[in-house]
Design an enzyme around this catalytic site. Structure first.
Site, PDB file in Angstrom:
ATOM      1  CE1 TYR A  99       0.935  -0.093   4.350  1.00  0.00           C
ATOM      2  CE2 TYR A  99      -1.356  -0.600   4.825  1.00  0.00           C
ATOM      3  CZ  TYR A  99      -0.063  -0.412   5.256  1.00  0.00           C
ATOM      4  OH  TYR A  99       0.226  -0.541   6.582  1.00  0.00           O
ATOM      5  CD  GLU A 100       0.020   5.947   1.580  1.00  0.00           C
ATOM      6  OE1 GLU A 100       0.481   6.715   0.720  1.00  0.00           O
ATOM      7  OE2 GLU A 100      -1.062   6.146   2.167  1.00  0.00           O
ATOM      8  N   GLY A 101       1.262   2.891  -2.668  1.00  0.00           N
ATOM      9  CA  GLY A 101       2.040   2.718  -3.889  1.00  0.00           C
ATOM     10  C   GLY A 101       2.949   1.518  -3.740  1.00  0.00           C
ATOM     11  CD  GLN A 133       6.550   4.301  -3.484  1.00  0.00           C
ATOM     12  OE1 GLN A 133       7.196   5.344  -3.397  1.00  0.00           O
ATOM     13  NE2 GLN A 133       5.231   4.285  -3.484  1.00  0.00           N
TER      14      GLN A 133
END
Length: 588
Positions: free
Chosen positions: A440-442, A447
């Protein structure tokens, strides 16, 4: 059994001895009141609440999980009481803006506290983490009326926040979202759509939940350029700040997950819910990205925190568990066998855990330092440099912290052998809880693409040059630290060559960035940790305590046993994209 003691001494060492944080804070107007005594008090009290309030309900929260019943979500036993204590003590607003009731502490300090919370209870940590992200977004983009309405109770912890981005048919590609926002005569918007994977979207911890929702206006441009951001409260807020009727937003269900079971991961349904525009129309994604550097760093800290609690538990077990004799002969003459810490392979696992944890902790403070300077340094040129380095380093921090954090929890589980696979020992929970942070969060693959494509290639290596020059200057200024700077210098040369190789290939090979990205990020992360370990070794040399001795010995281990992995990543980056893209789809 699992155990956790907040590593306050190491945190103090990183802040004061390695980075001289007190001198930096004294030089910036918004942090001049942050004294060493205040830092010590915050870290000590933070350790107390994490060790005594949050860690004891970590395993029970995992066993029980959250409950959903006809749109109502109940958190595990003890979470509500612990959250009340946490909020009443002011921890939700630790880094918040003082104008709206926050405490204004610098990011270099708050990353240390966040690590403690993630280590003690990752599921619990996600609730205030989402509130902090929502606050940051509102602070930077909302109008004054919205700030005055929502920020004070969010900082107090009376209300909590959520970020509603993902939909059933779109994750990273937010441009194809379907949630709609229809303007109303009173200046509000009716929000209709479904969001999934919403952390803390519904729970019983706070009296109101403030959702930040991405949606599209009826005449919005196609793709990501047509996304707007709205604040949608669970309960309407009256003019006097009191709560009114329930808004048309409900939790349709919660996910049944591999880990972080005490965190409610919700399907949220917006059925004409009343929302208010944050920032400008069709600029919602840019507004959301304001807080991404902070949020992605925070999720990275989840990896470090779980790695730390796994290491502490594995270390204690390795000193107590007896199994076989040391290769050099009997060590424990009064027992039938020696503790397993005498075996080289166990030491390899423990030292690897420690090296990645402490290297990550230092790198988190380093990124936090640049965040603080980007926000508050009085010199414009320094702020611009800091902004570039923050942009460059954030994807490395998020992905490398969480990849290594997962690896470290697996090593801790391995130290326990068969007991590590049994739930009652706690080690398998750390593995499960750590896994999501890579997603999660990319995702970490995203990234890596962000690092290689947007943060390196897009500006032809300008931001990378800032980092390279700083590390090279440290190497040049510390010739007396040859056992640490020589391997660091070799790693930096590999990273620079890999950077130049991809930059030179981009024009001719559209797959160059994607083929190199993950290996490049690992090469960058290892080199950055090498820089941190060289700085820590310098700060620790001359100290006569067991702590300083351990720091230098761990630095040697990192340089000799982990940093050489840069050779492999360097070779893989230079191999290019051909072997990845040559096979036809039919071969898969």
């Amino acid at each position: 059994m699992a155990e956790y003691k907040a590593p306050v001494q190491d945190m103090q060492f990183v802040l004061q001895d390695v980075f001289q944080a007190d001198q930096l804070w004294a030089s910036m107007p918004n942090t001049q009141e942050v004294t060493p005594d205040l830092v010590s008090a915050i870290l000590e009290e933070g350790a107390r609440i994490c060790e005594n309030e949050l860690f004891p309900i970590n395993r029970s929260g995992d066993e029980e999980g959250c409950h959903w019943d006809d749109t109502v979500v109940t958190t595990p036993k003890g979470f509500k009481e612990a959250y009340a204590t946490y909020a009443e003590s002011g921890w939700v607003g630790l880094g918040g803006d003082t104008e709206y009731g926050g405490q204004g502490m610098p990011k270099m300090l708050t990353v240390m506290f966040e690590e403690m919370v993630y280590a003690a209870n990752t599921s619990f940590a996600l609730y205030p983490a989402l509130s902090a992200g929502a606050c940051l977004c509102l602070l930077n983009h909302a109008n004054e009326e919205l700030k005055q309405t929502y920020l004070p109770p969010l900082y107090e912890g009376r209300w909590s926040g959520s970020m509603c981005l993902t939909e059933p048919h779109c994750g990273t590609d937010l441009g194809i979202m379907k949630t709609k926002a229809v303007p109303q005569d009173d200046g509000s918007y009716d929000i209709t759509g479904t969001k999934i994977f919403i952390t803390g979207g519904e729970h019983d911890l706070a009296e109101n939940i403030i959702h930040l929702v991405l949606a599209k206006l009826p005449d919005a441009p196609a793709g990501s350029k047509g996304i707007s951001l709205f604040v949608v409260p669970k309960f309407h807020v009256n003019e006097d700040g009191s709560l009114g009727d329930r808004n048309a937003v409900t939790c349709g269900s919660i996910e049944h997950k591999m880990g972080i079971k005490g965190s409610s991961t919700c399907v949220m349904n917006f059925d004409g819910a009343k929302g208010y525009l944050v920032g400008e129309e069709n600029r919602g994604l840019a507004a959301m990205f304001t807080m991404m550097n902070y949020e992605r760093l925070s999720i990275g800290l989840q990896g470090i925190g779980l790695g730390e609690v796994s290491y502490q538990s594995a270390r204690a077990y390795a000193k107590e568990r007896i199994q076989s004799r040391a290769p050099s002969g009997k060590q424990n003459l009064d027992q039938a066998a020696d503790p397993i810490i005498v075996h080289p392979d166990v030491r390899r696992m423990l030292l690897t855990q420690r090296a990645y944890n402490e290297g990550g902790r230092a790198f988190a403070a380093y990124v936090g330092m640049w965040l603080d300077m980007a926000k508050g340094h009085p010199d414009k040129t320094t702020r611009a440099k800091a902004e570039g380095l923050v942009a460059l380093l954030t994807p490395v921090a998020k992905a490398y912290f969480t990849d290594r954090g997962f690896d470290v929890t697996v090593l801790g589980q391995q130290v326990f052998g068969g007991h590590g696979y049994i739930r009652e020992w706690g080690m398998e929970q750390f593995v499960r809880d750590a896994r999501i942070a890579q997603i999660y969060e990319g995702t970490n693959g995203i990234q890596a693409l962000d690092l290689m494509g947007r943060k390196v290639a897009a500006n032809k290596g300008e931001w990378y040059g800032l980092f390279r020059d700083e590390v090279q200057a440290f190497i040049d200024d510390n010739a007396d630290l040859g056992e640490f700077t020589a391997p660091l210098s070799a790693a930096l040369e590999r990273l620079t060559e890999a950077t130049d190789s991809v930059l030179n290939s981009v024009g001719d090979d559209p797959n160059a960035i994607g083929a190199a990205s993950c290996d490049y990020l690992n090469l960058f992360g290892l080199t950055a940790y090498g820089y941190m370990w060289a700085r820590m070794a310098k700060a620790a040399q001359g100290g006569n305590s067991e702590f300083h001795t351990a720091k230098v010995e761990t630095a040697r281990f990192f340089m000799q046993r982990l940093l050489p992995e840069t050779l492999a990543y360097h070779a893989k980056v230079l191999a290019g994209s051909e072997t990845l893209m040559a096979p036809s789809e039919e071969l898969f």
